[in-house]
Write an enzyme that holds these catalytic residues in place. Sequence first.
Site, PDB file in Angstrom:
ATOM      1  CG  HIS A  56       5.528   0.843   7.355  1.00 57.94           C
ATOM      2  ND1 HIS A  56       4.929   1.325   8.493  1.00 57.94           N
ATOM      3  CD2 HIS A  56       5.233  -0.487   7.311  1.00 57.94           C
ATOM      4  CE1 HIS A  56       4.297   0.348   9.115  1.00 57.94           C
ATOM      5  NE2 HIS A  56       4.475  -0.777   8.416  1.00 57.94           N
ATOM      6  CG  HIS A  77      -0.945  -2.804   2.347  1.00 58.14           C
ATOM      7  ND1 HIS A  77      -0.385  -4.075   2.351  1.00 58.14           N
ATOM      8  CD2 HIS A  77      -1.070  -2.436   3.652  1.00 58.14           C
ATOM      9  CE1 HIS A  77      -0.204  -4.463   3.602  1.00 58.14           C
ATOM     10  NE2 HIS A  77      -0.605  -3.486   4.420  1.00 58.14           N
TER      11      HIS A  77
END
Length: 403
Positions: free
Chosen positions: A229, A309
């Site tokens: 995620h 990220h």
Amino acid sequence: MSSQASKDHQEGQRPPLLVDDHTVATVRESKILVLLRGLPGSGKSTLAKDIDQKYKDSSRIISADKYEIKPVIRSSSGGDYSKLDDELRSCFERREVSLVILDDTHHDRERLDELFDMANKYQFTVVVLEPKTPWRLDCAQLKDRNHWKLSLEELKNLRPTLEKDLLPLYFGWFLAKRDEDSLRKTSHEFLEQLQNLKTFKKRLQPYGYEDKHKLDLLKYFAKTPNILHCTAKFCDYGKALGSEEYGHLEAVKKGYSKGYTLHITALFATPRTVGAQVELTEDQLLLWPADAEKEVMPKDTFPRGSRAHITLGTANEVQDVQTGIDLLEFIKLQQSGREGENVGEFTGPVSGKISYYDNGMWMLNLSRKIEVKSIFSGYYGKPGVSIPLRGGKKGLLHQCQIL
């Protein structure tokens, strides 16, 4: 109101997984547990049927009503849910069912925690949906609408448990299962190419190795998130500063349960983490907190979204939140004019220019961006074990092992 305006209003009341084509396609490639939450008679069962009809080839409704579980104030301990949970586990384990719809009031926090743990164990992303009916909190109307024949007093006792928003540990973009598996494979290929690079073998000291034959990066970065995620906002279930305000943002309300395509521009590795740099679009930046970079590097200035990220792995006793900090370290060096030492090109499935930035910091700028589908939702389960970051950072950072 015109007929078109009325239709647009009705569509706006429905979750994206029912009306947005890109979201529908993404959900079909994901593993999703939809938890329907609300008072009896508020419209949960109707919403469940609508969702099931949309995904009838790969969905399953599980209803508490089927097991005659009466929605009252109670502890979740006991045997009321044993048969329902057996059916739920069976759905999680069956590959042909990728969307599970759980129809219950979901007012009891202890019960919710059990469900969140189960979903995480089977790598299902949780989406919590509530009916948008005008009477959803009107106990006088619900008294005549609920088939359990709950009294006005019983409904009023239940209402406080459902009036407050259910905020997650964090909001973020959760990868569709197919793209998640592909990105994990890409990460392995990146690490294998990196550890076979001659210049890397000469610079093992930051990783605590001198012998090039003993370092296996796949084992070194053995800790990986259960579901890949990109975290947007850490909420700590509503206790983190600004979390309630974030949850009420119009962009967050509209974006919740919606499918988004994330663009990965680079892969990077440090002695602490391996991750993927995400380039957010204008629509995605609406979901990105303005202070996300300042939270971890308050003295520095970065473009909004710089910290975006996906953590692909961490070294032993390193928190996942460190990945975003490492990414900002790369960007900080780039801002100062240091682009890193170009040490060659990676070819094959993972291709691009590989650069070295000292202190064991390696970045692969991809020759072609990697696109991954994702669902914007929340992680509602328990946080990971707290492990202090290097440098003894406290507060937000040492609580967020799973970010």
